[in-house]
Design a protein around this motif. Sequence first.
Motif, PDB file in Angstrom:
ATOM      1  N   ASP A  28      56.028  -7.748 -33.062  1.00  0.00           N
ATOM      2  CA  ASP A  28      54.973  -7.268 -33.964  1.00  0.00           C
ATOM      3  C   ASP A  28      54.555  -8.353 -34.952  1.00  0.00           C
ATOM      4  O   ASP A  28      54.515  -8.146 -36.164  1.00  0.00           O
ATOM      5  CB  ASP A  28      55.420  -6.016 -34.726  1.00  0.00           C
ATOM      6  N   GLN A  30      52.360 -10.667 -37.111  1.00  0.00           N
ATOM      7  CA  GLN A  30      51.076 -10.622 -37.812  1.00  0.00           C
ATOM      8  C   GLN A  30      50.784 -12.023 -38.344  1.00  0.00           C
ATOM      9  O   GLN A  30      51.669 -12.650 -38.929  1.00  0.00           O
ATOM     10  CB  GLN A  30      51.126  -9.637 -38.981  1.00  0.00           C
ATOM     11  N   ASN A  32      48.001 -14.386 -40.636  1.00  0.00           N
ATOM     12  CA  ASN A  32      46.860 -14.462 -41.537  1.00  0.00           C
ATOM     13  C   ASN A  32      46.616 -15.938 -41.812  1.00  0.00           C
ATOM     14  O   ASN A  32      47.498 -16.622 -42.345  1.00  0.00           O
ATOM     15  CB  ASN A  32      47.141 -13.696 -42.829  1.00  0.00           C
TER      16      ASN A  32
END
Length: 118
Positions: A28, A30, A32
């Motif tokens: 999972d 993520q 940015n």
Amino acid sequence: MYMNEERNKAQKIMQELVGYFFDNKVEDVQINLTVNKEGTWLEIEGQISQCPNDLTSLRSLLEVKRQPEMDDYYEHLMGMHCEQEDYSLVGMLVDSVEISYQEEENLLNLRIYRENLY
């Protein structure tokens, strides 16, 4: 032209650090990423069953002092998959690094910042 060079460097840095997450079976994930005239900010976060054994080593490799005069040289060496050497090269390209592992949530987080000097 300059912003394209910064984006290329950001892409290579991100590739190396995401590789670390994948090598450690982080799930999972993520990401940015922000690249603008002030600098590059990258944050990667994901779930991991336990703290990686080499997290302290990674931190020390990434926390080396930035060497801006070597940007172009190191950019060409990155991605040759020498792992520890790649991470120290990343450290030479960035200004600050924050790494944390939250045991309660099994969450690994890595943040880097690279100031645009030109």
